[in-house]
Scaffold this motif. Structure first.
Motif, PDB file in Angstrom:
ATOM      1  N   PRO A  78       0.848  -1.207   0.000  1.00 27.32           N
ATOM      2  CA  PRO A  78       0.000   0.000   0.000  1.00 27.32           C
ATOM      3  C   PRO A  78       0.877   1.249   0.000  1.00 27.32           C
ATOM      4  CG  PRO A  78      -0.696  -1.564   1.700  1.00 27.32           C
ATOM      5  CD  PRO A  78       0.615  -2.061   1.186  1.00 27.32           C
ATOM      6  N   GLY A  79       0.404   2.292  -0.654  1.00 27.38           N
ATOM      7  CA  GLY A  79       1.179   3.520  -0.743  1.00 27.38           C
ATOM      8  C   GLY A  79       0.649   4.602   0.178  1.00 27.38           C
ATOM      9  N   VAL A  80       1.556   5.368   0.774  1.00 27.51           N
ATOM     10  CA  VAL A  80       1.177   6.523   1.596  1.00 27.51           C
ATOM     11  C   VAL A  80       1.977   7.732   1.124  1.00 27.51           C
ATOM     12  CG1 VAL A  80       1.085   7.541   3.901  1.00 27.51           C
ATOM     13  CG2 VAL A  80       0.626   5.094   3.606  1.00 27.51           C
ATOM     14  N   GLY A 157      -1.793  -0.224  -5.266  1.00 31.38           N
ATOM     15  CA  GLY A 157      -2.841   0.628  -5.822  1.00 31.38           C
ATOM     16  C   GLY A 157      -3.726   1.259  -4.764  1.00 31.38           C
ATOM     17  N   ALA A 158      -3.613   0.782  -3.520  1.00 32.63           N
ATOM     18  CA  ALA A 158      -4.357   1.388  -2.411  1.00 32.63           C
ATOM     19  C   ALA A 158      -3.507   2.513  -1.830  1.00 32.63           C
ATOM     20  CB  ALA A 158      -4.660   0.348  -1.338  1.00 32.63           C
ATOM     21  N   ILE A 159      -4.035   3.755  -1.867  1.00 33.88           N
ATOM     22  CA  ILE A 159      -3.223   4.914  -1.521  1.00 33.88           C
ATOM     23  C   ILE A 159      -3.882   5.729  -0.412  1.00 33.88           C
ATOM     24  CG2 ILE A 159      -2.091   6.995  -2.389  1.00 33.88           C
ATOM     25  CD1 ILE A 159      -1.129   4.388  -3.719  1.00 33.88           C
ATOM     26  N   LEU A 182      -8.629   7.929  -3.392  1.00 25.23           N
ATOM     27  CA  LEU A 182      -7.994   8.036  -2.084  1.00 25.23           C
ATOM     28  C   LEU A 182      -8.719   7.139  -1.097  1.00 25.23           C
ATOM     29  CD1 LEU A 182      -5.860   9.529  -0.339  1.00 25.23           C
ATOM     30  CD2 LEU A 182      -7.648  11.188   0.207  1.00 25.23           C
ATOM     31  N   ARG A 183      -7.941   6.312  -0.392  1.00 29.97           N
ATOM     32  CA  ARG A 183      -8.541   5.340   0.524  1.00 29.97           C
ATOM     33  C   ARG A 183      -8.543   5.809   1.978  1.00 29.97           C
ATOM     34  NH1 ARG A 183      -8.032   0.083  -1.987  1.00 29.97           N
ATOM     35  NH2 ARG A 183      -8.460  -0.864   0.037  1.00 29.97           N
ATOM     36  N   GLY A 184      -7.802   6.854   2.296  1.00 37.22           N
ATOM     37  CA  GLY A 184      -7.786   7.343   3.668  1.00 37.22           C
ATOM     38  C   GLY A 184      -6.865   8.533   3.805  1.00 37.22           C
ATOM     39  N   GLN A 272      -5.828  -0.617   8.320  1.00 43.26           N
ATOM     40  CA  GLN A 272      -7.231  -0.983   8.086  1.00 43.26           C
ATOM     41  C   GLN A 272      -7.732  -0.475   6.748  1.00 43.26           C
ATOM     42  OE1 GLN A 272     -10.000   0.709  10.904  1.00 43.26           O
ATOM     43  NE2 GLN A 272     -11.680  -0.582  10.229  1.00 43.26           N
ATOM     44  N   ARG A 273      -7.440   0.779   6.409  1.00 47.00           N
ATOM     45  CA  ARG A 273      -8.040   1.398   5.221  1.00 47.00           C
ATOM     46  C   ARG A 273      -7.349   1.027   3.918  1.00 47.00           C
ATOM     47  NH1 ARG A 273     -12.754   2.040   7.285  1.00 47.00           N
ATOM     48  NH2 ARG A 273     -12.663   3.180   9.258  1.00 47.00           N
ATOM     49  N   LEU A 274      -6.083   0.647   3.991  1.00 50.41           N
ATOM     50  CA  LEU A 274      -5.348   0.355   2.765  1.00 50.41           C
ATOM     51  C   LEU A 274      -5.138  -1.142   2.545  1.00 50.41           C
ATOM     52  CD1 LEU A 274      -2.582   3.128   2.934  1.00 50.41           C
ATOM     53  CD2 LEU A 274      -4.949   3.276   2.117  1.00 50.41           C
ATOM     54  N   ALA A 275      -5.787  -1.956   3.358  1.00 50.15           N
ATOM     55  CA  ALA A 275      -5.622  -3.410   3.220  1.00 50.15           C
ATOM     56  C   ALA A 275      -6.198  -3.905   1.898  1.00 50.15           C
ATOM     57  CB  ALA A 275      -6.309  -4.103   4.405  1.00 50.15           C
TER      58      ALA A 275
END
Length: 275
Positions: A78-80, A157-159, A182-184, A272-275
């Motif tokens: 996951p990307g931040v 792809g979850a960012i 945007l996931r979070g 939790q949000r980027l899983a």
């Protein structure tokens, strides 16, 4: 200018008067390791692969930044995105990116002063450049980085996005314009956007508010209430007795206990949000 800035400038000026410019430079060089000592993860940590890259997305401005992830354990993390404060892409922000990488994320800290040539060494110049940025344009630059990061082969792809002070404000602005990609989002203090923008937010949000930062808290509380009224998912934490920048080990208001608690909450949120 912050109180710590004024103390630092007064110290340097006094040192120069007493020792002369050349000797003062040598003494300041000798003191430089104290700056590095404030970092939690050293730049040369051999568990990490860190590099400067340019995020390039069609229709968006190119943005140079600091990309870091663990060397081992595979790609597709996951990307931040880590948004800096008005001092630009500083060692402390790069340290946050390395810390995220050790938590299992692919972290990208963009230099939003890239259009002006990048973050200068002088913090005063960096703040002056940041003050010239169009907030809406800077938010769109982050959205461009986000879209680039979703296509990066090294991410899932979850960012998510997080930011500090000026960057905390920007993290909320990004949530307004990013849509469902945007996931979070996590905002550390900083004045919040207009409450009227809350209906445009899709991503779950987390806010960390410093108890002594009354100005930011007024807008932050209004932002939280507006998000709640709009049916958005938002969690806000208030840290009593601490000032803004309580998380920054280089800042005079650093509070280790509050910083650790906010960090643990942030990591749990992204897990939790980027899983």
């Amino acid at each position: 200018m912050t109180e710590s800035d004024m103390r630092r400038r007064a110290f340097i000026a006094g040192l120069t008067r007493l020792a002369g410019g050349a000797v003062a430079a040598e003494l300041l060089g000798a003191l430089a390791p104290a700056h590095a000592a404030a970092l939690i993860v050293p730049e040369e940590d051999d568990r990490l692969d860190a590099q400067y890259v340019t995020a390039s997305e069609p229709g968006s401005r190119e943005t140079r930044g600091y990309f870091v992830q663990q060397k081992f354990g595979g790609d597709r993390r996951p990307g931040v995105i880590v948004i800096h404060d008005d001092r630009g892409l500083t060692p402390s922000i790069r340290d946050v990116a390395r810390r995220l990488a050790l938590e299992g994320f692919a972290a990208f800290a963009p230099d939003l002063l890239s259009p002006a040539g990048g973050t200068p060494a002088d913090e005063g110049q960096a703040r002056a450049l940041a003050a010239t940025l169009d907030p809406a344009g800077a938010a769109l630059d982050v959205v461009g980085v986000m879209r680039w990061l979703t296509r990066e082969r090294r991410t899932s792809g979850a960012i998510g996005v997080m930011g500090f002070s000026w960057g905390g404000t920007m993290a909320s602005r990004v949530a307004v314009v990013a849509g469902r990609t945007l996931r979070g989002g996590v905002a550390y203090y900083g004045p919040a956007p207009s409450a009227a923008e809350a209906t445009r937010v899709s991503a779950p949000m987390m806010l960390h508010l410093a108890g002594l930062d009354a100005r930011a808290n007024r807008s932050g509380e209004a932002w939280v209430k507006a998000l709640q009224r709009a049916g958005k998912e938002v969690t806000a934490y208030f840290y009593p007795g601490v000032a803004a920048a309580f998380d920054d080990a280089e800042a005079s208001g650093y509070d280790a206990a509050a910083a650790r608690l906010a960090w643990d909450r942030t990591i749990a949120f992204f897990n939790q949000r980027l899983a």
